[in-house]
Design an enzyme around this catalytic site. Structure first.
Site, PDB file in Angstrom:
ATOM      1  N   LYS A  64      51.261  45.606  37.981  1.00 24.38           N
ATOM      2  CA  LYS A  64      52.243  44.541  38.204  1.00 24.38           C
ATOM      3  C   LYS A  64      53.678  45.029  38.153  1.00 24.38           C
ATOM      4  CE  LYS A  64      49.627  40.389  37.423  1.00 24.38           C
ATOM      5  NZ  LYS A  64      49.326  39.214  36.628  1.00 24.38           N
ATOM      6  N   LYS A  91      42.212  41.876  48.955  1.00 22.22           N
ATOM      7  CA  LYS A  91      41.551  40.691  48.406  1.00 22.22           C
ATOM      8  C   LYS A  91      42.247  39.406  48.854  1.00 22.22           C
ATOM      9  CE  LYS A  91      43.301  39.499  43.906  1.00 22.22           C
ATOM     10  NZ  LYS A  91      42.976  38.731  42.758  1.00 22.22           N
ATOM     11  N   LYS A 119      46.621  34.228  46.913  1.00 24.55           N
ATOM     12  CA  LYS A 119      47.624  33.209  47.221  1.00 24.55           C
ATOM     13  C   LYS A 119      48.939  33.847  47.642  1.00 24.55           C
ATOM     14  CE  LYS A 119      49.260  32.813  42.547  1.00 24.55           C
ATOM     15  NZ  LYS A 119      48.177  33.603  41.938  1.00 24.55           N
TER      16      LYS A 119
HETATM   17  P1  ADP Z   1      45.601  35.449  43.181  1.00 21.65           P
HETATM   18  O1  ADP Z   1      45.048  36.816  43.448  1.00 21.65           O
HETATM   19  O2  ADP Z   1      45.443  34.540  44.344  1.00 21.65           O
HETATM   20  O3  ADP Z   1      47.004  35.528  42.653  1.00 21.65           O
HETATM   21  P2  ADP Z   1      44.837  35.029  40.453  1.00 21.65           P
HETATM   22  O4  ADP Z   1      45.164  36.435  40.130  1.00 21.65           O
HETATM   23  O5  ADP Z   1      45.707  33.945  39.912  1.00 21.65           O
HETATM   24  O6  ADP Z   1      44.693  34.845  42.031  1.00 21.65           O
HETATM   25  O7  ADP Z   1      43.339  34.799  39.982  1.00 21.65           O
HETATM   26  C1  ADP Z   1      42.833  33.649  39.375  1.00 21.65           C
HETATM   27  C2  ADP Z   1      41.354  33.853  39.160  1.00 21.65           C
HETATM   28  O8  ADP Z   1      40.656  33.918  40.404  1.00 21.65           O
HETATM   29  C3  ADP Z   1      40.997  35.143  38.413  1.00 21.65           C
HETATM   30  O9  ADP Z   1      39.929  34.893  37.558  1.00 21.65           O
HETATM   31  C4  ADP Z   1      40.566  36.096  39.519  1.00 21.65           C
HETATM   32  O10 ADP Z   1      39.612  37.031  39.052  1.00 21.65           O
HETATM   33  C5  ADP Z   1      39.969  35.145  40.553  1.00 21.65           C
HETATM   34  N1  ADP Z   1      40.227  35.633  41.911  1.00 21.65           N
HETATM   35  C6  ADP Z   1      41.418  35.658  42.545  1.00 21.65           C
HETATM   36  N2  ADP Z   1      41.305  36.150  43.801  1.00 21.65           N
HETATM   37  C7  ADP Z   1      39.994  36.439  43.963  1.00 21.65           C
HETATM   38  C8  ADP Z   1      39.245  36.975  45.051  1.00 21.65           C
HETATM   39  N3  ADP Z   1      39.815  37.286  46.211  1.00 21.65           N
HETATM   40  N4  ADP Z   1      37.918  37.146  44.876  1.00 21.65           N
HETATM   41  C9  ADP Z   1      37.330  36.807  43.702  1.00 21.65           C
HETATM   42  N5  ADP Z   1      37.969  36.303  42.641  1.00 21.65           N
HETATM   43  C10 ADP Z   1      39.301  36.119  42.757  1.00 21.65           C
END
Ligand code: ADP
Ligand code: TRP
Length: 334
Positions: A114, A197, A200
């Site tokens: 990060k 991946k 958002k």
């Molecule tokens: P983002 O990557 O969209 O910012 P977050 O980091 O806030 O999402 O993740 C929130 C939750 O969703 C976490 O538990 C994370 O492991 C899961 N998560 C986020 N993106 C994915 C993905 N592409 N595939 C599987 N799990 C995900």
């Protein structure tokens, strides 16, 4: 058995969040026996590591609460709350800051990812983020913590902190938590790039399926999803080196509750022109009821706040004995 997990309320929920996290929580809740308890919370205290305006932060917490309930978290069976309403998290975090070592935190890969090159400019909050996470878990003596693969290291840190605290103060206070990482750990990739991946923060909305997308938007996104010209193989091994194809088959299999092998067998030799409408259909059918519940719930802020307040009261009561014992073990008069 005490299940606990948290998610940052950062807005714009997508298919990755649902399949990677929330759906597993719902499963654990539904499989719970009577002697067990589930705690699910919105990690709004963690979310201060990302700058956000006041109104947006308030909206995000309510939206995430609505999404969890819409996806099947039942506030009568599980304890659903937001961290900020339960001061035990921040309090225990401070106590554990005396136990956690800088060297341990320096090894956290999420922090390193990060901050990138600007370590000096990162907030202290981001650095101690994993200590707050340890407090979240240890305050409830959680035994099982459903998380994604990326959180494994934070769970190990929570165990290290618990062990050192217990040893340093000669108590058997904290329970060592186990991470629950689903075997078919769904890692949903971007619809535009099978090696990134779904997130958002991706600037292209076409890269993800949002929980708020209407049926035709979902169909469009699936239709436009990047693929390759080859037909589908007859087993999952044939997807090697084809990240986009692999992702779409994986999503289908996860939604259908089956394996990538089974999906390949079904569509063997067919092109994506045949596969995509079928996938779109499964997605639409799965997400439609969640979306409609979500849209309805998010119009009633008072009801959402009431759910979170009720959950927070239960959570605070559950955390109190451990928090009290931690102060006491350290000789802090409260
Ligand atoms: P983002 O990557 O969209 O910012 P977050 O980091 O806030 O999402 O993740 C929130 C939750 O969703 C976490 O538990 C994370 O492991 C899961 N998560 C986020 N993106 C994915 C993905 N592409 N595939 C599987 N799990 C995900
Ligand atoms: N750090 C977790 C994530 O980004 C969210 C989280 C905060 C959490 N506190 C927790 C997860 C406690 C499990 C237990 O996904």
């Amino acid at each position: 058995m005490r299940v606990l997990s948290g998610i940052q309320p950062t807005g714009n929920l997508h298919l990755g969040n649902y399949l990677g996290a929330i759906r597993n929580w719902v499963r654990m809740q539904d499989e719970m026996d009577s002697g067990s308890q589930c705690f699910f919370f919105l990690a709004d205290m963690h979310s201060i590591t990302v700058h956000e305006g006041r109104e947006q932060r308030i909206r995000n917490v309510r939206d995430m609460a609505a999404a969890l309930v819409a996806a099947g978290i039942d506030p009568d069976r599980s304890v659903l709350f937001n961290q900020a309403r339960v001061p035990a998290h921040a309090e225990l975090c401070w106590l554990l800051n005396g136990t956690a070592r800088i060297g341990w935190l320096n090894r956290m890969t999420q922090f390193k990812d990060k901050v990138g090159k600007d370590r000096e400019g990162a907030s202290i909050g981001l650095f101690v983020y994993p200590v707050l996470q340890a407090a979240d878990i240890l305050a409830y003596n959680a035994t099982h913590v459903p998380v994604g693969e990326d959180q494994k290291q934070h769970l190990e840190l929570a165990r290290d902190i618990a062990t050192k605290f217990n040893t340093d103060f000669g108590v058997e206070l904290f329970t060592l938590p186990d991470p629950i990482i689903p075997k078919e750990s769904a890692r949903i990739m971007s619809l535009r790039d099978g090696t990134a991946k779904m997130s958002k923060s991706d600037p292209s909305d076409m890269s993800r399926i949002n929980l708020t997308d209407e049926d035709d938007a979902i169909m469009q996104k699936v239709k436009k999803a990047k693929t390759d010209p080859e037909p589908l193989p007859d087993n999952a091994a044939g997807l090697a080196g084809r990240p986009e194809a692999n992702n779409l088959v994986g999503i289908y299999a996860t939604l259908a509750g089956t394996t990538a092998d089974a999906i390949c067998a079904e569509f063997a030799g067919k092109g994506f022109g045949a596969f995509k409408p079928a996938l779109g259909e499964v997605l639409v059918e799965t997400l439609r009821p969640i979306r409609s519940r979500f849209m309805e719930l998010r119009t009633d802020d008072a009801a959402l706040d009431a759910i979170l307040e009720k959950g927070a009261a239960k959570a605070a009561a559950a955390a109190e004995p451990t928090l009290r014992a931690a102060y006491d073990a350290m000789g802090l008069m409260r």
